[in-house]
Design a protein around this motif. Structure first.
Motif, PDB file in Angstrom:
ATOM      1  N   ARG A 279      41.259  45.748   3.257  1.00 40.87           N
ATOM      2  CA  ARG A 279      41.009  45.462   1.833  1.00 40.87           C
ATOM      3  C   ARG A 279      39.718  46.102   1.351  1.00 40.87           C
ATOM      4  NH1 ARG A 279      43.380  39.409   0.749  1.00 40.87           N
ATOM      5  NH2 ARG A 279      45.527  39.944   1.258  1.00 40.87           N
ATOM      6  N   GLU A 280      38.730  46.209   2.214  1.00 46.38           N
ATOM      7  CA  GLU A 280      37.500  46.908   1.842  1.00 46.38           C
ATOM      8  C   GLU A 280      37.786  48.388   1.589  1.00 46.38           C
ATOM      9  OE1 GLU A 280      34.941  46.031   5.125  1.00 46.38           O
ATOM     10  OE2 GLU A 280      34.250  44.145   4.248  1.00 46.38           O
TER      11      GLU A 280
ATOM     12  N   MET B  15      41.475  47.953 -13.792  1.00 48.34           N
ATOM     13  CA  MET B  15      42.150  46.709 -13.423  1.00 48.34           C
ATOM     14  C   MET B  15      42.499  46.709 -11.933  1.00 48.34           C
ATOM     15  SD  MET B  15      42.043  44.893 -16.069  1.00 48.34           S
ATOM     16  CE  MET B  15      43.113  43.544 -15.623  1.00 48.34           C
ATOM     17  N   GLU B  16      42.932  47.844 -11.409  1.00 44.47           N
ATOM     18  CA  GLU B  16      43.244  47.934  -9.986  1.00 44.47           C
ATOM     19  C   GLU B  16      41.994  47.728  -9.136  1.00 44.47           C
ATOM     20  OE1 GLU B  16      45.185  51.696  -9.480  1.00 44.47           O
ATOM     21  OE2 GLU B  16      47.009  51.016 -10.511  1.00 44.47           O
ATOM     22  N   ALA B  17      40.870  48.287  -9.573  1.00 38.62           N
ATOM     23  CA  ALA B  17      39.615  48.108  -8.840  1.00 38.62           C
ATOM     24  C   ALA B  17      39.183  46.644  -8.868  1.00 38.62           C
ATOM     25  CB  ALA B  17      38.519  48.999  -9.429  1.00 38.62           C
ATOM     26  N   LEU B  18      39.331  46.001 -10.013  1.00 41.79           N
ATOM     27  CA  LEU B  18      38.983  44.582 -10.099  1.00 41.79           C
ATOM     28  C   LEU B  18      39.880  43.732  -9.209  1.00 41.79           C
ATOM     29  CD1 LEU B  18      38.241  44.113 -13.912  1.00 41.79           C
ATOM     30  CD2 LEU B  18      36.618  43.986 -12.015  1.00 41.79           C
ATOM     31  N   GLU B  19      41.164  44.051  -9.196  1.00 44.04           N
ATOM     32  CA  GLU B  19      42.096  43.297  -8.348  1.00 44.04           C
ATOM     33  C   GLU B  19      41.785  43.515  -6.871  1.00 44.04           C
ATOM     34  OE1 GLU B  19      44.988  40.778  -7.098  1.00 44.04           O
ATOM     35  OE2 GLU B  19      44.213  41.013  -9.131  1.00 44.04           O
ATOM     36  N   ALA B  20      41.464  44.738  -6.487  1.00 47.47           N
ATOM     37  CA  ALA B  20      41.110  45.021  -5.096  1.00 47.47           C
ATOM     38  C   ALA B  20      39.840  44.275  -4.705  1.00 47.47           C
ATOM     39  CB  ALA B  20      40.936  46.528  -4.890  1.00 47.47           C
TER      40      ALA B  20
ATOM     41  N   ILE C 243      38.274  37.190  -1.744  1.00 49.79           N
ATOM     42  CA  ILE C 243      38.982  36.019  -1.225  1.00 49.79           C
ATOM     43  C   ILE C 243      38.830  35.955   0.292  1.00 49.79           C
ATOM     44  CG2 ILE C 243      41.280  35.043  -0.821  1.00 49.79           C
ATOM     45  CD1 ILE C 243      42.020  35.980  -3.656  1.00 49.79           C
ATOM     46  N   LEU C 244      39.086  37.074   0.952  1.00 50.78           N
ATOM     47  CA  LEU C 244      38.953  37.096   2.412  1.00 50.78           C
ATOM     48  C   LEU C 244      37.500  36.960   2.848  1.00 50.78           C
ATOM     49  CD1 LEU C 244      41.501  39.665   3.847  1.00 50.78           C
ATOM     50  CD2 LEU C 244      41.426  37.216   4.152  1.00 50.78           C
ATOM     51  N   GLN C 245      36.590  37.527   2.093  1.00 49.22           N
ATOM     52  CA  GLN C 245      35.168  37.420   2.427  1.00 49.22           C
ATOM     53  C   GLN C 245      34.721  35.960   2.364  1.00 49.22           C
ATOM     54  OE1 GLN C 245      33.481  40.242   3.290  1.00 49.22           O
ATOM     55  NE2 GLN C 245      31.790  38.944   3.924  1.00 49.22           N
ATOM     56  N   LYS C 246      35.158  35.233   1.341  1.00 51.71           N
ATOM     57  CA  LYS C 246      34.808  33.811   1.234  1.00 51.71           C
ATOM     58  C   LYS C 246      35.431  33.007   2.367  1.00 51.71           C
ATOM     59  CE  LYS C 246      34.054  33.690  -3.727  1.00 51.71           C
ATOM     60  NZ  LYS C 246      34.509  33.170  -5.021  1.00 51.71           N
ATOM     61  N   LEU C 247      36.668  33.342   2.729  1.00 48.29           N
ATOM     62  CA  LEU C 247      37.320  32.666   3.851  1.00 48.29           C
ATOM     63  C   LEU C 247      36.533  32.905   5.136  1.00 48.29           C
ATOM     64  CD1 LEU C 247      39.695  31.059   5.018  1.00 48.29           C
ATOM     65  CD2 LEU C 247      40.893  33.253   5.298  1.00 48.29           C
ATOM     66  N   LYS C 248      36.084  34.134   5.343  1.00 47.95           N
ATOM     67  CA  LYS C 248      35.294  34.452   6.529  1.00 47.95           C
ATOM     68  C   LYS C 248      33.994  33.645   6.533  1.00 47.95           C
ATOM     69  CE  LYS C 248      33.058  38.260   8.962  1.00 47.95           C
ATOM     70  NZ  LYS C 248      32.787  39.707   8.966  1.00 47.95           N
ATOM     71  N   GLU C 249      33.327  33.584   5.389  1.00 46.37           N
ATOM     72  CA  GLU C 249      32.077  32.825   5.304  1.00 46.37           C
ATOM     73  C   GLU C 249      32.304  31.341   5.576  1.00 46.37           C
ATOM     74  OE1 GLU C 249      30.430  33.781   1.492  1.00 46.37           O
ATOM     75  OE2 GLU C 249      30.144  35.884   2.020  1.00 46.37           O
ATOM     76  N   LYS C 250      33.386  30.776   5.052  1.00 43.86           N
ATOM     77  CA  LYS C 250      33.690  29.369   5.311  1.00 43.86           C
ATOM     78  C   LYS C 250      33.957  29.123   6.786  1.00 43.86           C
ATOM     79  CE  LYS C 250      35.570  28.019   0.834  1.00 43.86           C
ATOM     80  NZ  LYS C 250      36.782  27.551   0.120  1.00 43.86           N
ATOM     81  N   GLN C 251      34.729  30.026   7.399  1.00 41.86           N
ATOM     82  CA  GLN C 251      35.016  29.865   8.821  1.00 41.86           C
ATOM     83  C   GLN C 251      33.753  30.024   9.658  1.00 41.86           C
ATOM     84  OE1 GLN C 251      38.269  32.384  10.035  1.00 41.86           O
ATOM     85  NE2 GLN C 251      39.772  31.246   8.816  1.00 41.86           N
ATOM     86  N   LEU C 252      32.869  30.927   9.263  1.00 43.88           N
ATOM     87  CA  LEU C 252      31.605  31.102   9.973  1.00 43.88           C
ATOM     88  C   LEU C 252      30.754  29.839   9.856  1.00 43.88           C
ATOM     89  CD1 LEU C 252      29.603  32.828  11.562  1.00 43.88           C
ATOM     90  CD2 LEU C 252      28.793  33.744   9.379  1.00 43.88           C
TER      91      LEU C 252
END
Length: 145
Positions: free
Chosen positions: A15-16, A97-102, A108-117
């Protein structure tokens, strides 16, 4: 304690990369849009110049005819350039719009990673505290007996 491992790291990296590609596409679309606007402005200035030439004094008939043909050509070019600017603007908006969606998908995944950390760190701290507490209890019972 075991080292933190984010299982979705390959997805996050994908995703990055997708976000980087979307940003590059956006910058190319922005450059294209600015180029089209510049071409339109250049055509408009040439058209304005053609109207100021006739105010300088009387002209011969063949020069007037050539000037009229030149203006018609510039008007047609101006209309085409306006359409090009509109298309480039639509493409720019779509890329934005595509850049914003990406970016949103990556965040979303970055926040999930931070929560899991954070959960991993909390679990590690609890395990360390439990070990310290157990050692304290053993020491207490050893001294008491």
């Amino acid at each position: 304690m075991r080292k933190f491992r984010f299982r979705l790291q390959p997805v996050l990296q994908f995703r990055e990369q997708k976000e980087e590609q979307a940003l590059l596409a956006h910058s190319r679309a922005q450059r294209e849009y600015l180029d089209r606007v510049e071409e339109l402005n250049r055509t408009n200035s040439l058209l304005e110049e053609s109207f100021t030439v006739c105010n300088e004094g009387p002209m011969r008939l063949e020069n007037q005819f050539h000037l009229q043909l030149w203006r018609e050509r510039l008007i047609n070019d101006r209309d085409c350039r306006r359409e090009d600017v509109a298309r480039a603007g639509e493409k720019l908006e779509r890329c934005r719009m595509e850049a914003l969606e990406a970016r949103h998908q990556r965040m979303i995944l970055q926040k999930l990673k931070e929560k899991q950390l954070q959960a991993h760190i909390l679990e590690a701290n609890r395990a360390d505290q439990k070990e310290v507490d157990e050692q304290g209890l053993r020491l207490f019972w050893c001294r008491r007996n």
